[in-house]
Scaffold this active site. Structure first.
Site, mmCIF file in Angstrom:
data_model
loop_
_atom_site.group_PDB
_atom_site.id
_atom_site.type_symbol
_atom_site.label_atom_id
_atom_site.label_comp_id
_atom_site.label_asym_id
_atom_site.label_seq_id
_atom_site.Cartn_x
_atom_site.Cartn_y
_atom_site.Cartn_z
ATOM 1 C CG ASP A 62 108.694 20.585 91.365
ATOM 2 O OD1 ASP A 62 108.583 19.998 92.466
ATOM 3 O OD2 ASP A 62 109.752 21.101 90.980
ATOM 4 C CG ASN A 89 106.987 6.771 90.721
ATOM 5 O OD1 ASN A 89 107.495 5.727 91.107
ATOM 6 N ND2 ASN A 89 107.592 7.577 89.835
ATOM 7 C CE1 TYR A 166 113.976 7.030 99.024
ATOM 8 C CE2 TYR A 166 114.722 4.982 100.020
ATOM 9 C CZ TYR A 166 113.984 5.647 99.059
ATOM 10 O OH TYR A 166 113.247 4.939 98.142
ATOM 11 C CE LYS A 170 110.421 6.642 98.992
ATOM 12 N NZ LYS A 170 109.399 6.970 97.979
ATOM 13 C CB THR A 201 115.645 3.654 88.090
ATOM 14 O OG1 THR A 201 115.915 3.924 89.480
ATOM 15 C CG2 THR A 201 114.547 2.618 87.978
HETATM 16 N N1 LIG Z 1 114.971 2.345 92.168
HETATM 17 C C1 LIG Z 1 114.904 1.729 93.339
HETATM 18 O O1 LIG Z 1 115.747 0.844 93.663
HETATM 19 C C2 LIG Z 1 113.799 2.033 94.314
HETATM 20 C C3 LIG Z 1 113.634 1.190 95.437
HETATM 21 C C4 LIG Z 1 112.601 1.456 96.338
HETATM 22 C C5 LIG Z 1 111.761 2.553 96.121
HETATM 23 N N2 LIG Z 1 111.944 3.349 95.016
HETATM 24 C C6 LIG Z 1 111.015 4.462 94.842
HETATM 25 O O2 LIG Z 1 110.458 4.399 93.542
HETATM 26 C C7 LIG Z 1 110.094 5.728 93.113
HETATM 27 C C8 LIG Z 1 110.602 5.958 91.698
HETATM 28 O O3 LIG Z 1 112.010 5.847 91.712
HETATM 29 P P1 LIG Z 1 112.869 5.482 90.405
HETATM 30 O O4 LIG Z 1 113.770 4.382 90.797
HETATM 31 O O5 LIG Z 1 111.993 5.348 89.217
HETATM 32 O O6 LIG Z 1 113.766 6.797 90.310
HETATM 33 P P2 LIG Z 1 114.129 7.791 89.086
HETATM 34 O O7 LIG Z 1 114.393 6.997 87.847
HETATM 35 O O8 LIG Z 1 115.188 8.667 89.618
HETATM 36 O O9 LIG Z 1 112.770 8.587 88.873
HETATM 37 C C9 LIG Z 1 112.305 9.484 89.859
HETATM 38 C C10 LIG Z 1 111.200 10.313 89.279
HETATM 39 O O10 LIG Z 1 110.788 11.267 90.287
HETATM 40 C C11 LIG Z 1 110.768 12.544 89.680
HETATM 41 N N3 LIG Z 1 110.935 13.637 90.639
HETATM 42 C C12 LIG Z 1 111.985 13.932 91.451
HETATM 43 N N4 LIG Z 1 111.739 15.057 92.118
HETATM 44 C C13 LIG Z 1 110.523 15.499 91.736
HETATM 45 C C14 LIG Z 1 109.717 16.606 92.062
HETATM 46 N N5 LIG Z 1 110.123 17.549 92.932
HETATM 47 N N6 LIG Z 1 108.490 16.721 91.471
HETATM 48 C C15 LIG Z 1 108.065 15.800 90.580
HETATM 49 N N7 LIG Z 1 108.794 14.748 90.203
HETATM 50 C C16 LIG Z 1 110.000 14.596 90.785
HETATM 51 C C17 LIG Z 1 111.912 12.506 88.663
HETATM 52 O O11 LIG Z 1 111.767 13.583 87.735
HETATM 53 P P3 LIG Z 1 113.054 14.173 86.897
HETATM 54 O O12 LIG Z 1 113.212 13.270 85.692
HETATM 55 O O13 LIG Z 1 112.595 15.545 86.546
HETATM 56 O O14 LIG Z 1 114.223 14.131 87.816
HETATM 57 C C18 LIG Z 1 111.648 11.129 88.065
HETATM 58 O O15 LIG Z 1 110.611 11.191 87.139
HETATM 59 C C19 LIG Z 1 110.678 6.692 94.168
HETATM 60 O O16 LIG Z 1 109.644 7.091 95.038
HETATM 61 C C20 LIG Z 1 111.677 5.815 94.924
HETATM 62 O O17 LIG Z 1 111.839 6.234 96.254
HETATM 63 C C21 LIG Z 1 112.930 3.112 94.118
#
Ligand SMILES: NC(=O)c1ccc[n+]([C@@H]2O[C@H](COP(=O)([O-])OP(=O)(O)OC[C@H]3O[C@@H](n4cnc5c(N)ncnc54)[C@H](OP(=O)(O)O)[C@@H]3O)[C@@H](O)[C@H]2O)c1
Length: 244
Positions: A62, A89, A166, A170, A201
């Site tokens: 975490d 990530n 957010y 970032k 996601t």
């Molecule tokens: N999706 C988009 O459109 C998008 C666009 C730009 C950037 N991003 C970036 O891409 C990255 C991944 O996002 P995603 O879209 O894959 O989101 P996601 O499906 O919500 O996955 C987020 C991941 O982060 C984990 N997480 C959250 N809080 C945490 C903590 N305190 N310690 C460890 N792990 C933690 C979650 O774990 P749990 O399963 O336990 O919740 C999950 O595994 C993020 O940094 C996000 O800002 C995403």
């Protein structure tokens, strides 16, 4: 000399872009350390990776809990003694597009705890292992929403975006990329920021998005699998460079 298997730690790799990145890098022969804060979700991810023939192990992590970060570093030190790639990530977005005047400071603190302080804490803990795995790389998963250049450009669609917690977290991630890159270059550790792009996601509590999760992971996978040591201190997406 026998080349050691590339060892890659991804935070928040139990689902979404992190999981997809683990799958893609595992299929390229890397050994994955799958960071997950929840044991059951982490084990599910490991099972799916093993079923696909990917070499992977679970690391309970975490990013807001110093104890789990220290334990993870000790676990990797004891079982491998080095790390080649760290992909920061894990991320959250708790602001729901409120104007900055109405956004609770506590919400912004929570965004920063995971996205910035968590990333910096994990990076600091893993640097000794990355030095032992050098040439090594750190890939920080940032966002185009954290680009000061895009947010201040009236011609950009990000000019209209309101998510101060957010966005600022970032932008701070990008600063961590720049400052760690300068510090770690003499140790042959590169540090780069990547924008996955708007991806379907669970992120932000919805499954909207313009891209598949594989498309969202593509630039991270490219950097993590690339052998060229020259790329350092950049902010990119699949389409190319982004303004800081
Ligand atoms: N999706 C988009 O459109 C998008 C666009 C730009 C950037 N991003 C970036 O891409 C990255 C991944 O996002 P995603 O879209 O894959 O989101 P996601 O499906 O919500 O996955 C987020 C991941 O982060 C984990 N997480 C959250 N809080 C945490 C903590 N305190 N310690 C460890 N792990 C933690 C979650 O774990 P749990 O399963 O336990 O919740 C999950 O595994 C993020 O940094 C996000 O800002 C995403």
């Amino acid at each position: 000399m026998v080349k050691r298997q590339t060892l890659t730690l991804i935070t928040g790799a139990d689902k979404g872009i992190g999981f997809e990145t683990a799958m893609a890098l595992g299929k390229r022969g890397q050994h994955l350390l799958v960071g997950a804060r929840n044991q059951a979700r982490g084990e599910q991810a490991i099972n799916k990776l093993h079923t696909a023939g990917v070499s992977a192990e679970l690391v309970i992590l975490d990013v807001t809990q110093a104890g789990t970060i220290a334990t993870a570093a000790k676990q990797i030190e004891a079982s491998h003694g080095y790390l080649n790639v760290l992909i920061n990530n894990a991320g959250i977005a708790l602001d729901a597009h409120q104007p900055p005047s109405q956004l609770p400071v506590m919400t912004m603190r929570q965004d920063f705890d995971v996205n910035f302080f968590g990333l910096v804490s994990v990076t600091q803990a893993m640097i000794p292992l990355l030095k032992k795995g050098a040439p090594a790389k750190i890939i920080n998963v940032s966002s185009n929403m954290g680009s000061l250049g895009l947010a201040s450009d009236p011609d950009s669609r990000f000019f209209q975006v309101n998510s101060l917690g957010y966005q600022a977290s970032k932008a701070a991630v990008n600063f961590a990329t720049i400052d760690f890159a300068k510090e770690l270059q003499p140790d042959h550790i590169s540090v780069n920021s990547v924008n996955p792009g708007w991806t379907r996601t669970d992120f932000g509590g919805n499954r909207s998005g313009e891209q598949t999760v594989a498309e969202g992971a593509a630039q991270i996978v490219k950097l993590a699998a690339d052998d060229s040591p020259d790329l350092n201190m950049t902010f990119t997406e699949t389409a190319g460079k982004l303004p800081w």
